[in-house]
Design a protein around this motif. Structure first.
Motif, mmCIF file in Angstrom:
data_model
loop_
_atom_site.group_PDB
_atom_site.id
_atom_site.type_symbol
_atom_site.label_atom_id
_atom_site.label_comp_id
_atom_site.label_asym_id
_atom_site.label_seq_id
_atom_site.Cartn_x
_atom_site.Cartn_y
_atom_site.Cartn_z
ATOM 1 N N ASN A 172 -3.359 4.296 -1.602
ATOM 2 C CA ASN A 172 -4.044 3.356 -1.468
ATOM 3 C C ASN A 172 -5.758 2.722 -1.028
ATOM 4 O O ASN A 172 -6.284 3.140 -2.342
ATOM 5 N N ASP A 198 0.999 -1.151 -0.277
ATOM 6 C CA ASP A 198 0.053 0.027 0.123
ATOM 7 C C ASP A 198 1.296 1.459 0.385
ATOM 8 O O ASP A 198 1.783 1.227 0.528
ATOM 9 N N THR A 211 -1.582 9.075 -1.687
ATOM 10 C CA THR A 211 -1.933 8.582 -2.460
ATOM 11 C C THR A 211 -2.860 9.840 -3.731
ATOM 12 O O THR A 211 -2.366 10.864 -3.066
#
Length: 572
Positions: A398, A316, A320
């Motif tokens: 993410n 992850d 983002t």
């Protein structure tokens, strides 16, 4: 186990040690005071001295009791907090793990590790803050004080202590692997028991109750036999230690009596020496109890750390990228292979979907339909190629942000314990009743929910067991629609619906969901016939891409699916 201990609060450990030291000092001081009362008070008939020292002993005892209470309080609190923290960490780890990691360990084993294994670690943590601190300090302090009373008598421990070590070491050498085996057999027992409970209807339908009982008895007997071996082995420990303690007492009385007769040892000092000897041996008993539980806790800690240290195959990102305003989905030469598989489950799949489009995916059993759509919310990660959602590679956002844009209905319709309303709010806490009823209307669930006495407040049992398969499926669809996502994924989610309800639901979706992308995985031709684009999969390869009319004329695999489901006159 050290990894578990490191999670404890340093201040709490210091506090536990401090109070334990106070308790130990109090316990070690009492035999000296007793010795003084006998040698200086009783033998000389000094009543005032006896009363004065007696009062001091009461005060020292109260200090020791208070310190013990605080030590126990700290130890208990820290052990429980550790258990809570570890359980939370395991749960979070599993929640954010990919399907590959989850399947590697298994549900039954995860339940055992979260409950039984954590309890073992909790118990030993409490013992660590109590006995593991108490035993060595008491052992050292009592040994020094015993030596000051009579150096010659302390030679008894030169023979006694090695004997204790040999006994404890031998028993633990054989017990440790059995403790580890016991935890593994607990996993097996839970697995068989869980399968028996969840599959009870199938078991009864096939008259396999006797077979499952034998299967459970086998696992239960295996666990029982291992537990008996462990307990039988450990049962030698206490009698042996008691025998050694008895020999120690007899030896002290025998040799101490001779010293008293020779005038080299006073009665009070001998009584103090016997008390210190008991404290030394009790320290060994406490350490033995630790050795009983530590191996099992160590095995549990290893199993817990296997979960916590498990490297997630899906990496992850913390920062983002922002999704673009457009609603789109694109697969660019995507391939995927299950761990350990020789052949790819998905090979070079390439397609695009835009806002308002409905994409249907059809193919035979094992063709890779569910695998394909499970990669969109990153339940599995692509091996090659990339997937773009709203113009952004899903590996660059993410997972939480990605899944906020997706409404997902899995193959197995699962509802959570609560009410219909709480299930509808599962993906969108701020959804209004009006929006819930709209989602229920689209999913064709409104009619039967309205007839329920409590409406949206109707209770939902575990797994939605108080609803039929078709009702659970429609409620699961409504839950996804209530989320108001950019992409809706229906993984063979219409299978429990009759053809009339299926058609009405698809029609309602087409009329109501005008901007989002709809992905439908289906087995029935009637479910995919109206889709804007139909993807045909065969053995993980996309062998067709087009509308129903285009594919039924040009695609052999699609033609075979049609022929297997429809009559000649229906095909035309």
């Amino acid at each position: 186990m050290l990894k578990m201990i490191k999670r404890l609060s340093p201040l709490a450990v210091i506090g536990a040690v401090l109070f334990m030291v106070i308790q130990i000092v109090s316990d070690l001081f009492l035999p000296t005071l007793t010795s003084n009362i006998i040698d200086k008070g009783v033998t000389q008939g000094d009543t005032n001295y006896i009363i004065r020292i007696g009062m001091i002993m009461v005060g020292v005892s109260l200090i020791g009791i208070t310190a013990s209470v605080f030590n126990t309080l700290i130890a208990t609190r820290e052990a429980q907090k550790l258990g809570r923290k570890v359980r939370s960490e395991i749960y979070s780890k599993v929640e954010y793990s990919s399907n590959s990691e989850f399947e590697k360990i298994g549900t039954a084993s995860l339940i055992t590790r979260t409950t039984n294994d954590v309890n073992q670690v909790q118990m030993v943590t409490q013992m660590f803050l109590r006995l593991m601190i108490n035993a060595p300090i008491t052992l050292i302090g009592a040994s020094i004080l015993a030596y000051t009373r009579d150096p010659n008598l302390t030679k008894i421990f030169i023979y006694i202590i090695p004997a204790l070590l040999v006994v404890v070491g031998t028993i633990m050498y054989f017990a440790t692997p059995l403790f580890k085996s016991l935890q593994e057999k607990t996993d097996k027992l839970n697995l068989v028991f869980r399968e028996g409970l969840t599959g009870v209807r199938v078991i009864r339908a096939f008259n396999q109750t006797g077979f499952e009982e034998k299967r459970f008895d086998t696992a239960n007997r295996d666990y029982t036999q291992t537990a008996i071996k462990v307990n039988l082995l450990m049962s030698f420990l206490l009698p042996t230690i008691t025998f050694i303690i008895s020999i120690t007492n007899v030896s002290i009385v025998w040799f101490g009596g001779h010293n008293i007769a020779e005038g080299t040892l006073e009665v009070g000092n001998m009584m103090a020496f016997m008390t210190y000897a008991m404290q030394i041996l009790m320290s060994f008993i406490m350490m033995t109890m630790i050795f009983i539980f530590v191996p099992r806790a160590q095995a549990s800690a290893v199993r817990i750390n296997e979960v916590l240290d498990m490297e997630n195959s899906i990496k992850d990102v913390k920062e983002t990228e922002n999704f673009k305003e457009e609603k789109s989905l694109a697969f660019e030469d995507v391939s995927f292979r299950y761990m350990g598989a020789e052949k790819s489950a998905i090979s070079e799949v390439d397609f695009q979907a835009k806002s308002g489009e409905t994409i249907a995916i059809i193919g035979g059993t094992g063709s890779g339909k569910s695998t394909l759509i499970n990669m969109i919310p990153r339940f599995y990660d692509v091996e090659a190629g990339k997937i773009l959602v709203n113009g952004i590679d899903i590996k660059k956002v993410n997972q939480v942000s990605l899944r906020d844009h997706i409404g997902f209905v899995p193959q197995k319709a699962l509802l959570f314990t609560g009410t219909i309303r709480s299930n509808m709010q599962y993906g969108n806490e701020s959804v209004t009743d009006e929006e819930i009823w709209k989602a229920l209307e689209i999913s064709q669930a409104k009619e039967f929910v309205e007839k329920l006495p409590d409406g949206l407040e109707t209770k939902v049992e575990q797994g939605g067991s108080n609803f039929s398969g078709g009702q659970r499926q429609r409620l699961s669809i409504a839950r996804a629609l209530a989320k108001q996502a950019d992409i809706y994924i229906f993984d063979d989610s219409f299978s429990a619906l009759d053809f009339k309800t299926d058609a009405a639901l698809r029609r309602a979706l087409k009329e109501s969901i005008t901007e989002a992308i709809i992905i439908i995985v289906a087995q029935r031709i009637s479910t995919v016939v109206d889709a804007d684009t139909i993807l045909v999969l065969d053995d993980g390869v996309m062998v067709g891409n087009g509308t129903h009319n285009e594919l039924k004329k040009t695609n052999q695999t699609y033609q075979e699916i049609i022929q297997s489901q429809l009559r000649e006159e229906e095909i035309a």
